[in-house]
Design an enzyme around this catalytic site. Structure first.
Site, PDB file in Angstrom:
ATOM      1  N   GLU A  97     108.832 105.811  -3.822  1.00 25.77           N
ATOM      2  CA  GLU A  97     108.967 105.696  -2.371  1.00 25.77           C
ATOM      3  C   GLU A  97     107.749 104.983  -1.766  1.00 25.77           C
ATOM      4  O   GLU A  97     107.154 105.444  -0.794  1.00 25.77           O
ATOM      5  CB  GLU A  97     109.155 107.082  -1.736  1.00 25.77           C
ATOM      6  CG  GLU A  97     110.369 107.828  -2.267  1.00 25.77           C
ATOM      7  CD  GLU A  97     110.572 109.180  -1.594  1.00 25.77           C
ATOM      8  OE1 GLU A  97     109.604 109.703  -1.009  1.00 25.77           O
ATOM      9  OE2 GLU A  97     111.694 109.702  -1.643  1.00 25.77           O
ATOM     10  N   GLU A 115     116.779 110.779  -6.320  1.00 26.33           N
ATOM     11  CA  GLU A 115     116.502 112.158  -5.939  1.00 26.33           C
ATOM     12  C   GLU A 115     117.537 112.602  -4.917  1.00 26.33           C
ATOM     13  O   GLU A 115     117.821 111.878  -3.959  1.00 26.33           O
ATOM     14  CB  GLU A 115     115.109 112.313  -5.303  1.00 26.33           C
ATOM     15  CG  GLU A 115     113.944 111.957  -6.192  1.00 26.33           C
ATOM     16  CD  GLU A 115     112.609 112.096  -5.464  1.00 26.33           C
ATOM     17  OE1 GLU A 115     112.526 112.831  -4.455  1.00 26.33           O
ATOM     18  OE2 GLU A 115     111.625 111.458  -5.899  1.00 26.33           O
TER      19      GLU A 115
END
Length: 479
Positions: free
Chosen positions: A122, A265
């Site tokens: 991220e 995720e």
């Protein structure tokens, strides 16, 4: 060979490969290691194998973890923390060394089945304010060259897990990458496409619900909603579909609407906040698994589920930063000691507990009932600066156990973390060891494990924890 026969063979081969692709897709898990009480990597690998979990995503390349995975056949995504992107982007030799030490070393006969390397985690989060943005593509280029030098470029694919905040829209069909990311996303996705790598995205309906009081609760799950999102001919009944198609629209706008997608995720926490509980987590994950295995797809990609979906996460991580929220330490489908939190079928039967877990003796440290606790504040603060006290906060499973219960919980957390050293239950006479389990209802007073390293703190994809975090909210509540 006639052109008609050639066409028939081509179509047949296409169908065969399409079938193979579907078979290879599946449900994996994220295995994070930012824990206070750690199971040995061998115990965790046995847990994965017993539950027939064939895909695992890591956040680093811990040699102990990779050694435990050798010969297991489990497909692995190793990770490169964001903090390493700068040096990997500026130094080809650093990239060569990283690949040599963390990939080539394990890609041997009977070794680790490394399929992906996650370059950062991220890295484009808005909260990073562009800190890592300029490093990602040069790091990708250097690492790809390093893989090629090691004759691994065909076997190991580079990916960049992105948070869903990389794109935005009011309706799925209007999805677009954030303006400041458009150019770099075109570079990265062009790289991924040319190397036959998927786009990896992390999607969290729980965070949408947690961060927005107006977000319809039933829209976060898969059971249908009274607040569907109508987008032209398409109707969205859950946040997952809406988010996924927003990404598809964003990808289509830059010319890559057909790139394969992996969900890096997704999950639901079980503690630490309102809405984070066992029943909600089970409902969400059960619905997610059923949805993925049904091959239903989404309105913009019907009949085509993501290549793979990695549940977040395998185990609770009691040493993670709580900056996002106290729930951050409670995402596991298993508790820290490898015990299934709730009934869940990932497609291979119900979850099975870890075997042969070695616990400390059944004893706990609690507040001494014969002592005046008015001077407990500093002791409580010390205990919670090392142990995980997040369940004591509002919305947590131990929120309602009262002042003495809170003190006992904090004392015990510290005591177990120190391997039940008798001196660590003294607290100037305010603590006492008991052999009677002080757990109350859903509030579990843990007993530590002995088959792994404890008190371990490490960098994990930018999620950094310090042993000196002070839980001022809990401190205020107690005193």
């Amino acid at each position: 060979m006639t052109s008609t026969l050639f066409s028939m063979i081509t179509v047949l081969l296409f169908c065969v490969f399409a079938v193979v692709e579907v078979v290879e897709s599946g449900i994996g898990v994220n295995w994070g290691t930012v824990a206070l009480h750690k199971l040995s990597p061998e115990t965790v690998v046995d847990l994965l194998k017993d539950n027939k979990i064939e895909k695992v995503k890591l956040f680093d390349a811990d040699p102990d973890v990779l050694k435990a995975l050798m010969g297991s056949g489990i497909e692995v995504m190793v990770g490169i923390p964001n903090e390493m992107l700068s040096v990997l982007s500026s130094s080809a030799s650093a990239a060569d060394l990283w690949v040599s030490q963390n990939v080539s070393r394990y890609m041997v006969k009977g070794g680790v089945n490394i399929k992906y390397v996650a370059v950062g985690n991220e890295p484009f989060l808005t909260s990073y304010s562009g800190q890592y943005q300029s490093y990602v593509f040069p790091a990708l280029t250097n690492l790809q060259q390093s893989l090629a030098k090691g004759n691994l470029a065909g076997m190991v694919k580079l990916v960049v897990p992105c948070n869903a905040d990389a794109y935005e829209s009011s309706l799925p069909s209007q999805g677009a990458f954030r303006p400041e990311l458009t150019q770099i996303m075109m570079q990265i996705i062009s790289f991924l496409s040319s190397n036959v790598s998927p786009f990896v995205v992390n999607i969290y309906p729980f965070l949408s619900l947690y961060g927005n009081s107006d977000f319809p609760q039933d829209y976060a799950f898969f059971e249908g909603t009274t607040h569907p999102v109508v987008d032209g001919p398409n109707v969205y009944y859950n946040a997952y579909d809406g988010n996924f198609d927003t990404l598809l629209a964003a990808l289509s706008k830059i010319g890559y609407g057909h790139i394969p997608i992996v969900i890096g995720e997704i999950g639901w926490p079980t503690d630490g906040a309102l809405g984070a509980n066992l029943s909600a987590a089970r409902l969400f994950n059960k619905g997610l698994v059923n949805r993925v295995l049904s091959n239903k797809g989404t309105p913009l990609r019907p009949g085509v589920p993501p290549m793979d979906v990695y549940l977040f996460s395998l185990l609770d991580e009691g040493a993670k930063s709580v900056l996002p929220g106290n729930f951050e330490r409670h995402w596991g489908i298993f508790s820290f000691d490898g015990q299934a939190k709730y009934s869940l079928n990932l497609g291979n039967g119900l979850l099975k507990n870890a075997k042969d877990v070695h616990y400390l003796p059944s004893r706990w440290c609690v507040a001494n009932p014969t002592r005046d606790l008015s001077a407990v504040a500093n002791h409580f603060k010390l205990a919670c600066s090392f142990a995980d006290c997040t369940t004591l906060n509002y919305g947590g499973s131990c929120n309602g156990i009262g002042e003495k219960g809170n003190i006992s919980y904090a004392f015990n957390g510290y005591y177990q973390l120190q391997k039940q050293n008798p001196r660590t239950c003294e607290f100037d006479g305010l603590g006492i060891v008991t052999f009677r389990d002080p757990s109350v209802g859903d509030c579990r007073f843990l007993v530590g494990v002995t088959d792994g390293k404890s008190s371990g703190f490490r960098l994990n994809s930018g999620r950094i924890v310090s042993s000196l975090i002070i839980f001022w909210g809990i401190f205020t509540f107690v005193v």
